[in-house]
Write a protein that holds these residues in place. Structure first.
Motif, mmCIF file in Angstrom:
data_model
loop_
_atom_site.group_PDB
_atom_site.id
_atom_site.type_symbol
_atom_site.label_atom_id
_atom_site.label_comp_id
_atom_site.label_asym_id
_atom_site.label_seq_id
_atom_site.Cartn_x
_atom_site.Cartn_y
_atom_site.Cartn_z
ATOM 1 N N VAL A 74 8.315 6.324 17.685
ATOM 2 C CA VAL A 74 8.569 6.645 16.063
ATOM 3 C C VAL A 74 8.437 5.141 15.520
ATOM 4 C CG1 VAL A 74 10.393 7.089 14.440
ATOM 5 C CG2 VAL A 74 10.232 8.181 16.669
ATOM 6 N N PHE A 75 9.043 3.994 16.087
ATOM 7 C CA PHE A 75 8.607 2.893 15.446
ATOM 8 C C PHE A 75 7.191 2.443 15.208
ATOM 9 C CE2 PHE A 75 8.266 -1.877 15.838
ATOM 10 C CZ PHE A 75 9.086 -2.403 14.775
ATOM 11 N N ALA A 76 6.415 2.577 16.196
ATOM 12 C CA ALA A 76 4.755 2.346 16.005
ATOM 13 C C ALA A 76 4.275 3.367 14.975
ATOM 14 C CB ALA A 76 4.201 2.492 17.363
ATOM 15 N N LEU A 77 4.743 4.561 15.009
ATOM 16 C CA LEU A 77 4.171 5.563 14.106
ATOM 17 C C LEU A 77 4.470 5.044 12.764
ATOM 18 C CD1 LEU A 77 2.974 8.459 13.311
ATOM 19 C CD2 LEU A 77 5.147 9.126 13.530
ATOM 20 N N LEU A 78 5.894 4.640 12.253
ATOM 21 C CA LEU A 78 6.261 4.047 11.170
ATOM 22 C C LEU A 78 5.431 2.904 10.555
ATOM 23 C CD1 LEU A 78 9.961 4.961 11.172
ATOM 24 C CD2 LEU A 78 8.286 6.139 9.787
ATOM 25 N N LEU A 79 5.352 2.054 11.343
ATOM 26 C CA LEU A 79 4.407 0.806 11.361
ATOM 27 C C LEU A 79 3.245 1.087 10.662
ATOM 28 C CD1 LEU A 79 5.350 -1.797 13.927
ATOM 29 C CD2 LEU A 79 5.756 -1.963 11.389
ATOM 30 N N ASN A 80 2.294 1.992 11.494
ATOM 31 C CA ASN A 80 1.101 2.438 11.234
ATOM 32 C C ASN A 80 0.976 3.047 9.733
ATOM 33 O OD1 ASN A 80 -1.851 3.165 11.548
ATOM 34 N ND2 ASN A 80 -0.899 5.269 11.496
ATOM 35 N N LEU A 82 3.373 2.827 7.117
ATOM 36 C CA LEU A 82 3.904 2.045 6.070
ATOM 37 C C LEU A 82 2.792 0.813 5.890
ATOM 38 C CD1 LEU A 82 7.512 2.416 6.522
ATOM 39 C CD2 LEU A 82 6.329 3.724 5.180
ATOM 40 N N LEU A 83 2.490 0.534 7.039
ATOM 41 C CA LEU A 83 1.838 -1.135 6.896
ATOM 42 C C LEU A 83 0.213 -0.910 7.059
ATOM 43 C CD1 LEU A 83 2.126 -4.043 6.693
ATOM 44 C CD2 LEU A 83 2.468 -4.237 9.136
ATOM 45 N N VAL A 92 -10.865 -1.761 4.237
ATOM 46 C CA VAL A 92 -10.819 -3.250 4.393
ATOM 47 C C VAL A 92 -11.561 -3.810 5.600
ATOM 48 C CG1 VAL A 92 -8.660 -3.431 2.921
ATOM 49 C CG2 VAL A 92 -8.464 -3.408 5.601
ATOM 50 N N PRO A 93 -12.137 -4.728 5.680
ATOM 51 C CA PRO A 93 -13.000 -5.257 6.980
ATOM 52 C C PRO A 93 -11.947 -5.504 8.222
ATOM 53 C CG PRO A 93 -13.460 -6.439 5.161
ATOM 54 C CD PRO A 93 -12.443 -5.609 4.622
ATOM 55 N N LEU A 94 -12.531 -4.946 9.376
ATOM 56 C CA LEU A 94 -11.537 -4.967 10.489
ATOM 57 C C LEU A 94 -10.720 -6.290 10.609
ATOM 58 C CD1 LEU A 94 -13.506 -2.626 13.036
ATOM 59 C CD2 LEU A 94 -11.532 -2.156 11.679
ATOM 60 N N LEU A 95 -11.555 -7.408 10.450
ATOM 61 C CA LEU A 95 -11.061 -8.679 10.466
ATOM 62 C C LEU A 95 -9.705 -8.859 9.620
ATOM 63 C CD1 LEU A 95 -11.139 -11.917 11.305
ATOM 64 C CD2 LEU A 95 -12.219 -12.197 9.442
ATOM 65 N N PHE A 96 -9.445 -8.258 8.489
ATOM 66 C CA PHE A 96 -8.219 -8.305 7.802
ATOM 67 C C PHE A 96 -7.104 -7.657 8.733
ATOM 68 C CE2 PHE A 96 -9.987 -8.556 3.013
ATOM 69 C CZ PHE A 96 -11.004 -9.702 3.520
ATOM 70 N N LEU A 97 -7.465 -6.515 9.240
ATOM 71 C CA LEU A 97 -6.687 -5.545 10.095
ATOM 72 C C LEU A 97 -5.927 -6.520 11.095
ATOM 73 C CD1 LEU A 97 -7.931 -2.021 9.840
ATOM 74 C CD2 LEU A 97 -5.828 -2.770 8.986
ATOM 75 N N LEU A 98 -7.006 -7.364 12.069
ATOM 76 C CA LEU A 98 -6.573 -8.133 12.777
ATOM 77 C C LEU A 98 -5.519 -9.100 12.337
ATOM 78 C CD1 LEU A 98 -10.024 -8.678 14.747
ATOM 79 C CD2 LEU A 98 -8.021 -7.131 15.161
ATOM 80 N N VAL A 99 -5.733 -9.943 11.227
ATOM 81 C CA VAL A 99 -4.763 -10.831 10.784
ATOM 82 C C VAL A 99 -3.677 -10.171 10.414
ATOM 83 C CG1 VAL A 99 -4.656 -12.489 8.769
ATOM 84 C CG2 VAL A 99 -6.958 -12.118 9.740
ATOM 85 N N VAL A 100 -3.636 -8.886 9.976
ATOM 86 C CA VAL A 100 -2.063 -8.217 9.462
ATOM 87 C C VAL A 100 -1.328 -7.979 10.757
ATOM 88 C CG1 VAL A 100 -1.405 -6.192 8.689
ATOM 89 C CG2 VAL A 100 -3.157 -7.217 7.407
#
Length: 292
Positions: A74-80, A82-83, A92-100
């Motif tokens: 559930v924690f992983a689901l909510l992180l996806n 909400l964030l 957004v570029p995949l690089l941004f997601l890696l940084v996030v």
């Protein structure tokens, strides 16, 4: 011969822990196409949740394992939701997601330290009883780890091959656009994948904590490199490749301790990772789809 047999036994245990973690990461990558660098912290939090449930609520350690595993899902689901999903919706570029996800890793690492402190903790396990199987000798907890991994991998195989949601996950791995055209609810499948990945990460963290007997806040992050090695060796995005990669890495690292100092056994995983990237970057199992 007995020393070698024992190292093979330890390798099977390490491979069992590694398979749970590597398959979860591989599934998540197969559907989303980006790596979650906070995955190691998912393992850590799963172990601490199980420890808290067993110590504060006095639950049985195996019941704590189940509850903590579900909480991590559930924690992983909510992180996806909400964030991370707001970023993917914007394209957004995949690089941004890696940084996030890297920033999320730092945040969760410090949060874990703030909540549970830097001290070593351990799960309260039933009294260990040795069990001999030919040249191998396993404790009760070690057999439990192998059993949990075997059941989880079998259930995952049935999910991917016999259920509609599993087939939808494989279709998204091949092509998200084609999956959408085919009428697949990609948001629902992505959410389910994060839920499943979080559960596997939490479960892997707990069985890793059982295996090493004591743990502290950075143990999941330290194990992340070995997880990456198994995923890349098996074939990025392939859950079956992750299983095979986990077996190879687990056996290689533990059996190498017979020849070299055990403190350097993780370097064997690094060497295998480098060789794979140089000689067969697609991994051992090259699949048509990343999660097929």
């Amino acid at each position: 011969m007995s020393v070698l047999a024992q190292s093979v036994g330890f390798g099977l245990i390490t491979a069992s822990v590694l398979a749970l973690a590597a398959v979860g990461l591989s599934l998540q990558f197969g559907v989303t196409n980006y790596i979650n660098f906070a995955y190691g912290e998912f393992l850590t939090i799963g172990a601490y949740l199980a420890w808290t449930l067993s110590h504060s609520l006095h639950l049985n350690v195996y019941l704590s394992l189940v509850v903590a595993t579900l909480i991590m899902g559930v924690f992983a689901l909510l992180l996806n939701r909400l964030l991370l999903r707001p970023f993917t919706k914007k394209g957004v570029p995949l690089l941004f997601l890696l940084v996030v996800t890297f920033g999320l890793s730092l945040f969760l690492s410090n949060l874990t330290l703030a909540i549970w402190g830097p001290d070593f903790q351990s799960l309260d396990l039933p009294r260990e009883v040795p069990h001999a199987f030919g040249p191998f000798l396993f404790t009760t907890s070690q057999l439990t780890i192998i059993g949990i991994a075997a059941v989880a991998m079998g259930a995952l195989h049935i999910l991917l091959t016999r259920t509609e949601i599993g087939k939808a996950m494989r279709a998204m791995s091949d092509s998200v656009d084609l999956a959408q055209i085919s009428g697949i609810d990609t948001d629902r499948i992505t959410s389910f994948t994060w839920l499943l990945s979080g559960c596997l990460a939490g479960l892997a963290g707990i069985v890793l904590a059982i295996n090493i007997t004591s743990f502290q806040p950075n143990f999941g992050g330290e194990f992340l490199f070995v997880i990456f090695a198994a995923v890349i060796l098996g074939g990025v995005g392939s859950p079956y490749g992750a299983m095979l990669g986990a077996l190879v890495i687990g056996l290689a690292t533990e059996m190498s301790a017979v020849l070299i100092n055990s403190a350097y056994k993780n370097d064997v995983a690094f060497a295998l990772l480098i060789l794979t990237l140089l000689l067969r970057p697609q991994g051992i199992i090259r699949m048509a789809g990343k999660a097929a």
